[in-house]
Design a protein around this motif. Structure first.
Motif, PDB file in Angstrom:
ATOM      1  N   GLY A  72       0.813  -1.209   0.000  1.00  0.00           N
ATOM      2  CA  GLY A  72       0.000   0.000   0.000  1.00  0.00           C
ATOM      3  C   GLY A  72       0.844   1.256   0.000  1.00  0.00           C
ATOM      4  N   VAL A  73       1.879   1.275   0.848  1.00  0.00           N
ATOM      5  CA  VAL A  73       2.751   2.449   0.965  1.00  0.00           C
ATOM      6  C   VAL A  73       3.497   2.717  -0.335  1.00  0.00           C
ATOM      7  CG1 VAL A  73       4.897   3.237   2.048  1.00  0.00           C
ATOM      8  CG2 VAL A  73       3.020   2.391   3.462  1.00  0.00           C
ATOM      9  N   GLY A  74       4.018   1.673  -0.953  1.00  0.00           N
ATOM     10  CA  GLY A  74       4.841   1.874  -2.140  1.00  0.00           C
ATOM     11  C   GLY A  74       4.071   2.089  -3.423  1.00  0.00           C
ATOM     12  N   SER A  75       2.888   1.496  -3.517  1.00  0.00           N
ATOM     13  CA  SER A  75       2.145   1.536  -4.776  1.00  0.00           C
ATOM     14  C   SER A  75       0.925   2.448  -4.750  1.00  0.00           C
ATOM     15  CB  SER A  75       1.688   0.110  -5.158  1.00  0.00           C
ATOM     16  OG  SER A  75       2.793  -0.740  -5.360  1.00  0.00           O
ATOM     17  N   HIS A  76       0.123   2.358  -3.710  1.00  0.00           N
ATOM     18  CA  HIS A  76      -1.173   3.033  -3.726  1.00  0.00           C
ATOM     19  C   HIS A  76      -1.136   4.431  -3.117  1.00  0.00           C
ATOM     20  CE1 HIS A  76      -2.949  -0.539  -5.382  1.00  0.00           C
ATOM     21  NE2 HIS A  76      -2.329  -1.251  -4.458  1.00  0.00           N
ATOM     22  N   LEU A  77      -0.344   4.630  -2.088  1.00  0.00           N
ATOM     23  CA  LEU A  77      -0.200   5.993  -1.571  1.00  0.00           C
ATOM     24  C   LEU A  77       0.380   6.939  -2.618  1.00  0.00           C
ATOM     25  CD1 LEU A  77       0.947   5.915   2.171  1.00  0.00           C
ATOM     26  CD2 LEU A  77      -1.255   6.601   1.223  1.00  0.00           C
ATOM     27  N   PRO A  78       1.397   6.526  -3.394  1.00  0.00           N
ATOM     28  CA  PRO A  78       1.887   7.419  -4.449  1.00  0.00           C
ATOM     29  C   PRO A  78       0.809   7.824  -5.443  1.00  0.00           C
ATOM     30  CG  PRO A  78       3.503   5.726  -4.038  1.00  0.00           C
ATOM     31  CD  PRO A  78       2.286   5.349  -3.236  1.00  0.00           C
ATOM     32  N   VAL A  79      -0.065   6.886  -5.802  1.00  0.00           N
ATOM     33  CA  VAL A  79      -1.159   7.221  -6.717  1.00  0.00           C
ATOM     34  C   VAL A  79      -2.049   8.295  -6.096  1.00  0.00           C
ATOM     35  CG1 VAL A  79      -3.233   6.335  -7.852  1.00  0.00           C
ATOM     36  CG2 VAL A  79      -1.120   4.988  -7.870  1.00  0.00           C
ATOM     37  N   ARG A  80      -2.364   8.127  -4.818  1.00  0.00           N
ATOM     38  CA  ARG A  80      -3.202   9.102  -4.123  1.00  0.00           C
ATOM     39  C   ARG A  80      -2.545  10.482  -4.106  1.00  0.00           C
ATOM     40  NH1 ARG A  80      -5.009   7.551   1.923  1.00  0.00           N
ATOM     41  NH2 ARG A  80      -5.567   5.631   0.805  1.00  0.00           N
ATOM     42  N   LEU A  81      -1.240  10.517  -3.851  1.00  0.00           N
ATOM     43  CA  LEU A  81      -0.536  11.796  -3.768  1.00  0.00           C
ATOM     44  C   LEU A  81      -0.455  12.485  -5.128  1.00  0.00           C
ATOM     45  CD1 LEU A  81       2.372  10.832  -1.340  1.00  0.00           C
ATOM     46  CD2 LEU A  81       0.339  12.193  -0.824  1.00  0.00           C
ATOM     47  N   VAL A  82      -0.227  11.715  -6.172  1.00  0.00           N
ATOM     48  CA  VAL A  82      -0.163  12.307  -7.513  1.00  0.00           C
ATOM     49  C   VAL A  82      -1.526  12.852  -7.911  1.00  0.00           C
ATOM     50  CG1 VAL A  82       0.180  11.815  -9.964  1.00  0.00           C
ATOM     51  CG2 VAL A  82       1.805  10.948  -8.287  1.00  0.00           C
ATOM     52  N   ARG A  83      -2.573  12.127  -7.586  1.00  0.00           N
ATOM     53  CA  ARG A  83      -3.921  12.592  -7.932  1.00  0.00           C
ATOM     54  C   ARG A  83      -4.260  13.886  -7.207  1.00  0.00           C
ATOM     55  NH1 ARG A  83      -8.185   7.870  -7.197  1.00  0.00           N
ATOM     56  NH2 ARG A  83      -9.550   9.603  -7.822  1.00  0.00           N
ATOM     57  N   GLU A  84      -3.664  14.091  -6.026  1.00  0.00           N
ATOM     58  CA  GLU A  84      -3.948  15.303  -5.251  1.00  0.00           C
ATOM     59  C   GLU A  84      -3.040  16.472  -5.620  1.00  0.00           C
ATOM     60  OE1 GLU A  84      -3.439  13.951  -1.283  1.00  0.00           O
ATOM     61  OE2 GLU A  84      -5.351  12.855  -1.203  1.00  0.00           O
ATOM     62  N   ALA A  85      -2.034  16.231  -6.458  1.00  0.00           N
ATOM     63  CA  ALA A  85      -1.096  17.295  -6.823  1.00  0.00           C
ATOM     64  C   ALA A  85      -1.820  18.380  -7.620  1.00  0.00           C
ATOM     65  CB  ALA A  85       0.059  16.727  -7.637  1.00  0.00           C
ATOM     66  N   GLY A  86      -1.447  19.624  -7.400  1.00  0.00           N
ATOM     67  CA  GLY A  86      -2.104  20.739  -8.078  1.00  0.00           C
ATOM     68  C   GLY A  86      -1.551  20.985  -9.464  1.00  0.00           C
ATOM     69  N   VAL A  87      -1.685  19.989 -10.326  1.00  0.00           N
ATOM     70  CA  VAL A  87      -1.205  20.090 -11.707  1.00  0.00           C
ATOM     71  C   VAL A  87      -2.329  19.649 -12.646  1.00  0.00           C
ATOM     72  CG1 VAL A  87       1.225  19.725 -11.117  1.00  0.00           C
ATOM     73  CG2 VAL A  87      -0.248  17.748 -11.573  1.00  0.00           C
ATOM     74  N   LEU A 130       1.623   9.500 -13.171  1.00  0.00           N
ATOM     75  CA  LEU A 130       1.235   8.152 -12.748  1.00  0.00           C
ATOM     76  C   LEU A 130       1.902   7.093 -13.603  1.00  0.00           C
ATOM     77  CD1 LEU A 130      -2.556   8.723 -11.993  1.00  0.00           C
ATOM     78  CD2 LEU A 130      -0.744   8.216 -10.338  1.00  0.00           C
ATOM     79  N   SER A 131       2.096   7.400 -14.876  1.00  0.00           N
ATOM     80  CA  SER A 131       2.811   6.479 -15.756  1.00  0.00           C
ATOM     81  C   SER A 131       4.248   6.285 -15.278  1.00  0.00           C
ATOM     82  CB  SER A 131       2.796   7.012 -17.191  1.00  0.00           C
ATOM     83  OG  SER A 131       3.547   6.180 -18.049  1.00  0.00           O
ATOM     84  N   GLU A 132       4.869   7.352 -14.774  1.00  0.00           N
ATOM     85  CA  GLU A 132       6.232   7.235 -14.262  1.00  0.00           C
ATOM     86  C   GLU A 132       6.278   6.360 -13.012  1.00  0.00           C
ATOM     87  OE1 GLU A 132       8.804   8.059 -15.830  1.00  0.00           O
ATOM     88  OE2 GLU A 132       7.885   9.318 -17.371  1.00  0.00           O
ATOM     89  N   ASP A 183      -4.635  17.602 -15.345  1.00  0.00           N
ATOM     90  CA  ASP A 183      -4.908  16.167 -15.417  1.00  0.00           C
ATOM     91  C   ASP A 183      -3.957  15.443 -16.352  1.00  0.00           C
ATOM     92  OD1 ASP A 183      -6.932  16.405 -13.599  1.00  0.00           O
ATOM     93  OD2 ASP A 183      -8.562  16.360 -15.078  1.00  0.00           O
ATOM     94  N   THR A 184      -3.591  16.082 -17.461  1.00  0.00           N
ATOM     95  CA  THR A 184      -2.649  15.433 -18.385  1.00  0.00           C
ATOM     96  C   THR A 184      -1.299  15.200 -17.711  1.00  0.00           C
ATOM     97  OG1 THR A 184      -2.087  17.616 -19.273  1.00  0.00           O
ATOM     98  CG2 THR A 184      -3.740  16.319 -20.474  1.00  0.00           C
TER      99      THR A 184
END
Length: 337
Positions: free
Chosen positions: A111-126, A135-137, A128-129
């Motif tokens: 969860g820490v290595g895979s899913h939390l990063p997804v959550r953090l990227v989705r919350e980044a103020g950038v 997320l691909s990275e 959608d593209t």
């Protein structure tokens, strides 16, 4: 220049507190896992290594934009990846771990290595593209890292080569550093071509970091690689450098080093002999120079672009083997200058 890593540590502390408040069982397990990881950094003597992990994406973002702050999500993701990977690697090496907690901690690590990063990227103020590219990275970093680790698990000195060992290093350690630099460049709005070049810099630097980790194992006397029979870059260079008629005896000595202190000391003496280390330092020096040349072509905002050069040189000074040069922009300079 010095980049303040404190805000990223604050981000991680806030993340742990947020997970604890959620009331979700998975979040609580990840919070406990992360808190243990952060607490163990100092105990394992890894604070300096963690700071390198943090500074790298901050400086990449700053080189692109003039501001390191936007790279904080990439720095957090980088540390989350390593929190998970180190735990899983310890399990693969046979511990130490508490069997009663093993299954729960494996799930928490995933969860820490895979899913939390997804959550953090989705919350980044950038845009959608940008989030999709970021997320691909993260996905690329995990898959490349898994490939490298699988190569490492199966690599044995009798069958491995210098090339196959470097390929595993590019994955198991190069991939997360490549993810960190590429993710920071994505968040900075860099075009795909520059993101790819930053990814290459990160991967090359990650290989150098793995070499430093190999050195640390030797100079601290842990000798875990010798106990585990690992096919490290240093070992493969030694095997490649002996006449064919001596290879079998040297392989047998390496195998005995796993359980025999005398054999371990003898093989370690061969690894650290000046005539062997001279060639090793030449190879590492060349790899380092390549990273610096790549950074020179990327350029970027100052003083951050120059600080990246300094970060890489400084990181390579840790745990030097006998005869190691002092580095400055990938060139040898007299000690003390």
């Amino acid at each position: 220049m010095t980049i303040d890593v404190g805000p990223v540590h604050d981000d991680l502390t806030a993340l742990v507190a947020r997970l604890r408040r959620s009331g979700d069982v998975a979040d609580e397990a990840m919070a406990a896992f992360l808190a243990a990881f952060l607490g163990n950094l100092a105990a394992r003597g890894s604070t300096g290594a963690a700071d390198v992990m943090i500074r790298l994406p901050l400086l990449v973002h700053a080189a692109e934009t003039g501001d390191p702050a936007g790279g904080r999500p990439a720095a957090v993701v980088h540390l989350l990846w390593w929190a998970a990977a180190r735990y899983l690697d310890d399990l693969a090496d046979g511990g130490p771990y508490d069997p009663a907690r093993c299954n729960a901690d494996i799930l928490a690590a995933l969860g820490v290595g895979s899913h939390l990063p997804v959550r953090l990227v989705r919350e980044a103020g950038v845009p959608d593209t940008t989030k999709v590219a970021a997320l691909s990275e993260v996905s690329r970093g995990w898959l490349d890292g898994i490939s490298g680790q699988l190569l490492d698990y199966t690599a044995r000195p009798a069958e491995a080569t210098v090339g196959t060992v470097l390929a595993s290093y590019e994955g198991k350690t190069g991939a997360p550093y490549a993810m960190a630099t590429a993710l920071a460049a994505c968040l900075a709005g860099a075009d795909p071509a520059r993101v790819e070049r930053w990814r290459d810099v990160g991967r090359r630097f990650g290989v150098l970091r793995q070499l430093t980790n190999d050195q640390r194992d030797l100079v601290t006397g842990r000798d875990e690689d010798l106990r585990n029979g690992a096919a490290t870059f240093l070992v493969m260079l030694l095997l490649d450098g002996v006449p064919a008629g001596q290879r079998s005896a040297l392989l047998a000595l390496h195998a005995s080093a796993a359980t025999s202190a005398a054999a371990r000391a003898e093989f370690k003496g061969r690894l650290t002999a000046p005539e062997h280390l001279h060639g090793y330092h030449e190879r590492v020096d060349g790899m380092l120079a390549e990273v610096h040349r790549s950074l020179d072509t990327l350029g970027g905002a100052e003083p951050f672009a120059e600080a990246l050069h300094d970060l890489i040189d400084d990181a390579m000074l840790a745990f030097p083997l006998p005869g190691a040069p002092v580095f400055s922009r990938g060139r040898r300079v007299p000690a003390g200058t």
